[in-house]
Motif scaffolding. Structure first.
Motif, mmCIF file in Angstrom:
data_model
loop_
_atom_site.group_PDB
_atom_site.id
_atom_site.type_symbol
_atom_site.label_atom_id
_atom_site.label_comp_id
_atom_site.label_asym_id
_atom_site.label_seq_id
_atom_site.Cartn_x
_atom_site.Cartn_y
_atom_site.Cartn_z
ATOM 1 N N GLU A 20 13.925 -1.963 -9.468
ATOM 2 C CA GLU A 20 12.908 -2.105 -8.428
ATOM 3 C C GLU A 20 12.127 -3.397 -8.596
ATOM 4 O O GLU A 20 11.730 -4.017 -7.636
ATOM 5 C CB GLU A 20 11.950 -0.915 -8.481
ATOM 6 C CG GLU A 20 12.599 0.375 -8.020
ATOM 7 C CD GLU A 20 11.602 1.506 -8.021
ATOM 8 O OE1 GLU A 20 10.583 1.403 -8.729
ATOM 9 O OE2 GLU A 20 11.831 2.486 -7.309
ATOM 10 N N GLU A 21 11.878 -3.798 -9.831
ATOM 11 C CA GLU A 21 11.084 -4.984 -10.093
ATOM 12 C C GLU A 21 11.766 -5.803 -11.177
ATOM 13 O O GLU A 21 12.230 -5.251 -12.174
ATOM 14 C CB GLU A 21 9.677 -4.588 -10.550
ATOM 15 C CG GLU A 21 8.928 -3.783 -9.495
ATOM 16 C CD GLU A 21 7.765 -3.025 -10.092
ATOM 17 O OE1 GLU A 21 7.515 -3.195 -11.300
ATOM 18 O OE2 GLU A 21 7.127 -2.265 -9.351
ATOM 19 N N ALA A 64 6.029 5.823 -3.096
ATOM 20 C CA ALA A 64 4.979 6.528 -2.343
ATOM 21 C C ALA A 64 3.825 6.944 -3.243
ATOM 22 O O ALA A 64 2.660 6.922 -2.826
ATOM 23 C CB ALA A 64 5.577 7.752 -1.642
ATOM 24 N N ASP A 65 4.138 7.307 -4.482
ATOM 25 C CA ASP A 65 3.086 7.733 -5.405
ATOM 26 C C ASP A 65 2.072 6.624 -5.675
ATOM 27 O O ASP A 65 0.931 6.896 -6.058
ATOM 28 C CB ASP A 65 3.694 8.194 -6.728
ATOM 29 C CG ASP A 65 4.270 9.601 -6.648
ATOM 30 O OD1 ASP A 65 4.008 10.282 -5.637
ATOM 31 O OD2 ASP A 65 4.977 10.010 -7.584
ATOM 32 N N GLU A 93 -2.639 -3.618 3.533
ATOM 33 C CA GLU A 93 -2.862 -3.633 2.086
ATOM 34 C C GLU A 93 -2.176 -2.447 1.420
ATOM 35 O O GLU A 93 -1.779 -2.523 0.246
ATOM 36 C CB GLU A 93 -4.353 -3.599 1.783
ATOM 37 C CG GLU A 93 -5.035 -2.306 2.194
ATOM 38 C CD GLU A 93 -6.543 -2.376 2.056
ATOM 39 O OE1 GLU A 93 -7.083 -1.653 1.203
ATOM 40 O OE2 GLU A 93 -7.165 -3.165 2.791
ATOM 41 N N PHE A 94 -1.980 -1.341 2.149
ATOM 42 C CA PHE A 94 -1.290 -0.188 1.579
ATOM 43 C C PHE A 94 0.150 -0.540 1.231
ATOM 44 O O PHE A 94 0.692 -0.093 0.213
ATOM 45 C CB PHE A 94 -1.296 0.989 2.566
ATOM 46 C CG PHE A 94 -2.665 1.508 2.915
ATOM 47 C CD1 PHE A 94 -3.791 1.119 2.213
ATOM 48 C CD2 PHE A 94 -2.814 2.408 3.963
ATOM 49 C CE1 PHE A 94 -5.051 1.601 2.540
ATOM 50 C CE2 PHE A 94 -4.064 2.900 4.300
ATOM 51 C CZ PHE A 94 -5.186 2.497 3.593
ATOM 52 N N ILE A 95 0.789 -1.331 2.089
ATOM 53 C CA ILE A 95 2.179 -1.730 1.830
ATOM 54 C C ILE A 95 2.232 -2.647 0.617
ATOM 55 O O ILE A 95 3.170 -2.567 -0.195
ATOM 56 C CB ILE A 95 2.781 -2.433 3.065
ATOM 57 C CG1 ILE A 95 2.583 -1.569 4.315
ATOM 58 C CG2 ILE A 95 4.253 -2.728 2.849
ATOM 59 C CD1 ILE A 95 3.098 -0.155 4.199
ATOM 60 N N GLU A 96 1.242 -3.496 0.491
ATOM 61 C CA GLU A 96 1.206 -4.373 -0.687
ATOM 62 C C GLU A 96 1.069 -3.545 -1.964
ATOM 63 O O GLU A 96 1.617 -3.903 -3.006
ATOM 64 C CB GLU A 96 0.057 -5.375 -0.563
ATOM 65 C CG GLU A 96 0.201 -6.333 0.620
ATOM 66 C CD GLU A 96 1.569 -7.011 0.650
ATOM 67 O OE1 GLU A 96 1.993 -7.553 -0.392
ATOM 68 O OE2 GLU A 96 2.222 -6.971 1.719
ATOM 69 N N ARG A 147 4.417 -2.425 -3.070
ATOM 70 C CA ARG A 147 5.298 -3.465 -3.622
ATOM 71 C C ARG A 147 5.114 -3.620 -5.126
ATOM 72 O O ARG A 147 6.051 -3.923 -5.841
ATOM 73 C CB ARG A 147 5.008 -4.810 -2.949
ATOM 74 C CG ARG A 147 5.335 -4.879 -1.470
ATOM 75 C CD ARG A 147 5.091 -6.279 -0.944
ATOM 76 N NE ARG A 147 5.096 -6.329 0.494
ATOM 77 C CZ ARG A 147 6.203 -6.394 1.240
ATOM 78 N NH1 ARG A 147 7.379 -6.432 0.661
ATOM 79 N NH2 ARG A 147 6.114 -6.429 2.553
ATOM 80 N N THR A 148 3.902 -3.440 -5.599
ATOM 81 C CA THR A 148 3.614 -3.634 -7.015
ATOM 82 C C THR A 148 2.841 -2.450 -7.537
ATOM 83 O O THR A 148 2.135 -1.773 -6.794
ATOM 84 C CB THR A 148 2.781 -4.907 -7.251
ATOM 85 O OG1 THR A 148 1.583 -4.821 -6.485
ATOM 86 C CG2 THR A 148 3.564 -6.140 -6.842
ATOM 87 N N MET A 149 2.956 -2.212 -8.823
ATOM 88 C CA MET A 149 2.237 -1.104 -9.433
ATOM 89 C C MET A 149 0.755 -1.418 -9.443
ATOM 90 O O MET A 149 0.290 -2.284 -10.170
ATOM 91 C CB MET A 149 2.727 -0.860 -10.867
ATOM 92 C CG MET A 149 2.070 0.326 -11.541
ATOM 93 S SD MET A 149 2.403 1.888 -10.677
ATOM 94 C CE MET A 149 4.095 2.165 -11.156
ATOM 95 N N THR A 150 0.006 -0.726 -8.583
ATOM 96 C CA THR A 150 -1.418 -0.981 -8.449
ATOM 97 C C THR A 150 -2.189 0.054 -9.246
ATOM 98 O O THR A 150 -1.906 1.236 -9.178
ATOM 99 C CB THR A 150 -1.825 -0.893 -6.968
ATOM 100 O OG1 THR A 150 -1.027 -1.813 -6.231
ATOM 101 C CG2 THR A 150 -3.286 -1.224 -6.787
#
Length: 730
Positions: free
Chosen positions: A122-123, A526-527, A699-702, A705-708
């Motif tokens: 994934e990354e 999604a999590d 910003e939700f999509i961003e 993309r990365t583990m926030t």
């Protein structure tokens, strides 16, 4: 002879063409009616390691794989000749030496040749030495979790790069345990057959015990008669409606001395548990009436369809179980019980309530609060809690409302709300909340409840007044109320205390951790939208970490296009590619945030060349058609492939909702519920997920993309809150 069907047979049957499926079903029925049927041309598979594997002829090229002993005949697999034989040669049926559960085990030496990497990480990660995730696990530990003996060394050598492929070859209980261990969560060991049956006796009895073990019941179903076999073969729903996880079965069959609740993230089978619970209650209480309910008509229709599948071989249970949205139930009960006392009453619309509020504001010159705040205070406090006197409003805690109101302010507000209530009474109007509360008082004062048991699905989105009514219907009776829901999927209601509404589930709440519907990759992405812990209105914390998916898949695709035309073309091409892979139109869906973006979804749907249908509030998903709808209407549904379009920064979160917040607390809740809405939309997908935007992404999509980190989520929420000033009040 015991006749059984395996989940692997249902899986393989579903992959055949319709004509081939019909032929296989007929052969299975013939086999059950006559285990020695000459037309099936049965013979042992000499090349199979398990010498109890047999082949049965379905047609010139189709073969069923059976496992036959003196005590049992198990339908294992069906496919074209060479593929069916190859499947059998790579497997054996065995009884686990520690747990005693029957397992279909993939032979270890063949797996080394067939496991290959399927998806890119994934990354991107820096090249480092792969760490062995379970190097320290002992044989005894792994056996306690149901890992087959032949797989102990392979499991201990699993790395982050190989574990997802490896676990797909393991039995379900071992798969879930290994994924949990790999993420730092220690699962409970599998039950041991010896603890369930003291003495199995003969080998035939030992085999019967192995098949009735709780873990074995997840993959093998004993079929007692032809009707049960026909129902299992014809069921269009996922196999886990029949093959319950032991944890699910324990909840379904447990005796509760008060209201009970099952929670869990999306795809963990809460609806399955609710359905089985309703059936279990009806079957074990033959003269009872069972209500299976939820908050919307769309979801109630879906529940009803699934219930019919589940009880297809016990159709008489349908006479005991009623499936309706709860508001429809309440309207019917009100009409038959309270309308004769109060007379006919009209349910006030939102527009009518706004008219009453505006008139009351003009009649109270000292009221300097904004219309937006008044409507919010009415909906979230006065109407929700059914406050009907100045004293009740003065003393109400307003839990969760961050706008602190001194007594003089409340006194001015009550002058407005008192006029609203009197105006509605004059026009013989009431709110739905008032209808529920009147019914609650009716049944709390001794009226005979119309149902012995109520099972509520998607319980996180029922209102305080609805819960009060349900509490009155089930007051004081064991097993009377059962709720299934996920606080993380709350998109229609604000948080409130269940205990204060008369329903206390503390000590009777269970959390499901195994995701059956959504691939690991989609669930993992999604999590990232939600915090690792979600707190309900009573302060109970739902731990979302430790949930595992039982299958692997491609990572979600998050794509930002230059304009709406390019977005529609990309989305349509993606769906066409899925159709070319053999996916059906009714296994696909396109979601958007609201009706304002539906034209963009329609443009993409038209470009696919497929027929499509709009899902509306009172309809079901149309067979054979691609579904187009808003995210809210997707709640409770599932599809193989999902496209979520128009996920731009000026669409998600919805700026109109953000601007309508009555105070900082409500703004915070709106912000969270917008995240939860996108989470719901993403987790409707089983295999493939595409999220697109035509301009700058939300910003939700961003975050996906990365583990926030949770702290980042909090910083963004605080920024929203700080931008909301006291103008909401004045």
């Amino acid at each position: 002879m015991q006749f059984l069907i395996a989940s692997t047979f249902q899986d393989s049957l579903g992959r055949l063409q319709p004509a081939e499926q019909n032929a296989a079903k007929l052969a299975a029925i013939e086999l059950q009616m006559n285990p020695a049927h000459p037309g099936l041309q049965m013979h042992k598979l000499d090349r199979a390691r398990d010498k109890s594997f047999w082949s049965a002829r379905v047609s010139d090229d189709l073969r069923m794989i059976l496992h036959r002993t003196d005590a049992s005949c198990l339908l294992c697999y069906v496919d074209h000749h060479d593929s069916a034989y190859a499947w059998a040669e790579r497997r054996k049926l065995t009884v686990h030496p520690k747990t005693g559960a029957a397992q279909m085990v993939v032979l270890q030496e063949t797996v080394q040749h067939i496991i290959v990497p399927r998806y890119v990480p994934e990354e991107p990660k820096a090249k480092t030495k792969s760490l062995l995730l379970l190097a320290g696990a002992s044989d005894a530990d792994l056996l306690r979790f149901g890992v087959p003996e032949d797989w102990l060394d392979t499991v201990r050598n699993a790395t982050e790069e190989t574990v997802l492929d490896l676990v797909e070859e393991l039995p379900e209980e071992a798969r879930e345990a290994i994924l949990s261990l790999a993420t730092g969560v220690r699962p409970a060991p599998s039950p041991v057959a010896g603890a369930l049956v003291a003495d199995a006796g003969s080998s035939a009895n030992a085999e019967a015990v192995a098949f009735t073990h709780p873990d074995a019941q997840r993959r093998f179903r004993i079929v007692s008669n032809l009707d049960e076999l026909q129902a299992a073969l014809d069921a269009p729903w996922e196999k886990w409606t029949v093959f319950l996880h032991p944890g699910q079965r324990a909840i379904v069959e447990r005796n509760f001395n008060g209201p009970a609740r099952v929670t869990g993230s999306a795809g963990t089978g809460k609806t399955i548990v609710a359905l089985h619970r309703a059936v279990y209650l009806a079957q074990n209480n033959p003269s009872s009436r069972v209500l299976l309910t939820t908050f919307s008509e769309v979801l109630a229709n879906a529940l009803d369809n699934r219930l019919r599948v589940l009880i297809s071989n016990r159709s008489w249970l349908g006479e005991q179980i009623e499936v309706l949205p709860f508001e429809a139930v309440a309207r019917r009960l009100y009409a038959s019980n309270l309308a004769p006392l109060y007379g006919p009453v009209t349910i006030a619309s939102a527009e009518s309530i706004l008219t009453h509020v505006r008139a009351a504001m003009e009649a109270v010159p000292s009221c300097l609060f904004s219309e937006r705040f008044l409507m919010s205070e009415w909906a979230q406090v006065v109407d929700a809690a059914q406050l009907r006197s100045w004293e009740a409003y003065r003393d109400y805690s307003r839990a969760g409302r961050r706008s602190r109101l001194r007594e003089p302010q409340r006194e001015v507000l009550w002058q407005v709300f008192d006029k609203v209530l009197k105006s509605m009474e004059d026009q013989r109007e009431m709110t739905t909340a008032e209808m529920f509360v009147r019914l609650a008082k009716h049944y709390a004062h001794g009226a005979a409840p119309p149902f012995d048991f109520a099972v509520v699905d998607e319980a996180q989105d029922i209102s305080m007044a609805e819960l009060r009514c349900l509490g009155a219907l089930g007051s004081g009776r064991s097993n009377a109320l059962f709720f299934a829901g996920d606080t993380g999927q709350r998109i229609f209601q604000q948080l409130f205390s269940w205990k204060s509404a008369g329903v206390d589930v503390r000590g009777r709440s269970s959390n499901l951790k195994v995701n059956y519907r959504t691939s690991h990759q989609i669930r993992h992405a999604a999590d990232r939208l939600l915090a690792s812990e979600v707190t309900d209105g009573d302060g109970s914390v739902e731990e979302r970490r430790g949930t595992v998916s039982v299958f692997n898949g491609p990572s979600p695709e998050l794509v930002q296009l230059n304009d709406e035309i390019s977005e529609a073309r990309f989305a349509s091409a993606w769906l066409v590619a899925r159709r070319e892979e053999g996916h059906q139109s009714d296994e696909m869906a396109i979601f958007v945030r609201s009706a304002a973006q539906l034209d963009r979804a329609e443009a993409a749907a038209r470009a696919t060349g497929m027929q499509f249908s709009h899902l509306v509030a009172h309809a079901n998903v149309s067979p054979g058609l691609l579904t187009v709808c808003t995210m809210h209407l997707a709640k409770g549904l599932e599809f193989r492939d999902v496209v979520i379009m128009a996920c731009e920064e000026d669409v998600l979160p919805d700026p109109e909702r953000i601007g309508s917040a009555g105070d900082a607390s409500e703004l915070d809740d709106i912000y969270n519920s917008e995240r939860q809405l996108l989470y719901v939309a993403c987790t409707r997908s089983r295999d493939r997920l595409l999220i697109t935007s035509a301009h700058a992404s939300s910003e939700f999509i961003e975050d996906m993309r990365t583990m926030t980190t949770n702290s980042t989520h909090e910083q963004r929420k605080q920024w929203r809150i700080q931008s909301t000033t006291s103008a909401y009040l004045l």
